[in-house]
Design an enzyme around this catalytic site. Structure first.
Site, PDB file in Angstrom:
ATOM      1  N   ASP A  47     -32.682 -12.747  20.303  1.00 20.36           N
ATOM      2  CA  ASP A  47     -34.119 -13.017  20.230  1.00 20.36           C
ATOM      3  C   ASP A  47     -34.660 -12.787  18.818  1.00 20.36           C
ATOM      4  OD1 ASP A  47     -35.534 -13.927  22.480  1.00 20.36           O
ATOM      5  OD2 ASP A  47     -35.292 -12.006  23.504  1.00 20.36           O
ATOM      6  N   LYS A  76     -33.357 -20.989  30.664  1.00 20.00           N
ATOM      7  CA  LYS A  76     -32.393 -20.531  29.652  1.00 20.00           C
ATOM      8  C   LYS A  76     -30.984 -20.478  30.249  1.00 20.00           C
ATOM      9  CE  LYS A  76     -35.953 -17.854  27.214  1.00 20.00           C
ATOM     10  NZ  LYS A  76     -36.521 -16.506  26.949  1.00 20.00           N
ATOM     11  N   GLN A 136     -36.125 -10.280  28.851  1.00 21.37           N
ATOM     12  CA  GLN A 136     -37.313 -11.130  28.895  1.00 21.37           C
ATOM     13  C   GLN A 136     -38.579 -10.269  28.823  1.00 21.37           C
ATOM     14  OE1 GLN A 136     -37.202 -14.479  28.748  1.00 21.37           O
ATOM     15  NE2 GLN A 136     -39.417 -14.699  28.823  1.00 21.37           N
TER      16      GLN A 136
END
Ligand code: GUN
Length: 295
Positions: free
Chosen positions: A121, A54, A98
């Site tokens: 997200d 990412k 994460q």
């Protein structure tokens, strides 16, 4: 017959190139550089590898990014404070923690601490709710990547029977909701099968579009699908492979070799939904930066 490959790698490169151009424009016109903060807690190898990918993608399109790598023993309190700092930091448009987090940290509490406007997200309950009722929102990246891949390949979803296998908050539930909406690129008839489903193949055999988001290597086999089905494989599973350099290889939830002989189209693993997920993360971050009026 051999299925058409839904090349997520190629499409994601196209999307990244579009975002790179728009980012250059945003920088020169408004002086805004999209900024993304990554928070990685612990040393889960898969998580480390995802965050690395990412980060690299941010560099490729000209975003600013910062990564906070924290030890597994990090307290919930410390993490909440860090999130708060990024919530008010003007150069940061997106915050990504994460998952999974170590067991002593309450994931829901962490997700809710992120300013929903920076929740790239799409996991915050406000964004989940907006998605459900069809309002514009930050949408979860993997489901958005699946929809975008279908759209860019011209695969019709309206009126089609989409069967999703898996009901996670990250993929199964949101992709089902997304494709259910009375909107372009959606309007599907959606079924969700899961661990409580007695005969999974009864449902998978009825799918015009099958989305496998189970997290078990190669469990969708050719006998479980209808000829001509479009297959989206969301799985990223490490399986031991002594012949491989690092001792493992990556496979999806779908047995590619057999299913690709009966499907009309299939997304491969790797090179399918994984890169699309990253492209959508960039797209969400760009969207937040573009709407910033603090400058
Ligand atoms: N872990 C697995 N997938 C994801 C994702 O899309 N976002 C975050 N933050 N964590 C994940």
């Amino acid at each position: 017959m051999s299925a058409q490959i839904l090349d997520g790698k190629k499409i994601s490169e196209e999307i990244k190139s579009e975002i790179k151009n728009k980012t250059l424009h945003l920088k020169t016109q408004k002086g805004i550089t999209p900024g993304l903060a990554f928070i990685l807690v612990g040393d889960n190898p898969a998580s480390q590898s995802y965050v690395k990918m990412k980060n690299k993608a941010c560099d490729e399109v000209g975003f600013y990014s910062i990564t906070e790598k924290l030890p597994a023993e990090t307290s919930e309190e410390f993490l909440l404070e860090l999130i708060n700092r990024f919530n008010i930091e003007k150069t940061i448009h997106g915050i990504l923690v994460q998952l999974p987090l170590p067991k002593h940290i309450d994931e829901n509490k962490i997700i809710e601490a992120i300013d929903y406007k920076k929740d790239v997200d799409g996991f915050h309950p406000i964004n989940v709710g907006k998605l459900l009722i069809g309002q514009d929102s930050l949408r979860p990246c993997t489901p958005a990547g699946i929809q975008e891949l279908l759209i860019r390949y011209g695969i019709e979803t309206s009126g089609k029977h989409v069967v999703v296998v898996g009901r996670s908050n990250i993929v199964g539930k949101p992709v089902a909701n997304m494709l259910l909406q009375k909107q372009a690129g959606a309007n599907a008839v959606v079924t969700i099968a899961h661990t409580g489903t007695k005969d999974i193949s009864y449902y998978t055999k009825q799918a015009d579009i099958l989305i496998a988001a189970i997290g078990k290597p190669e469990i969708i086999t050719a006998d479980m699908v209808k000829p001509g089905v479009v297959v989206i494989d969301v799985g990223i599973n490490r399986v031991d492979d002594p012949a491989a350099k690092n001792g493992y290889r990556i496979v999806g939830d779908v047995h590619f070799d057999s299913v690709s002989k009966v499907a009309s189209a299939i997304s491969p693993v790797p090179g399918g939904i994984g890169p699309m997920t990253i492209a959508m993360l960039l797209s969400n971050t760009f969207k937040v930066a573009e709407q910033t009026d603090d400058y």
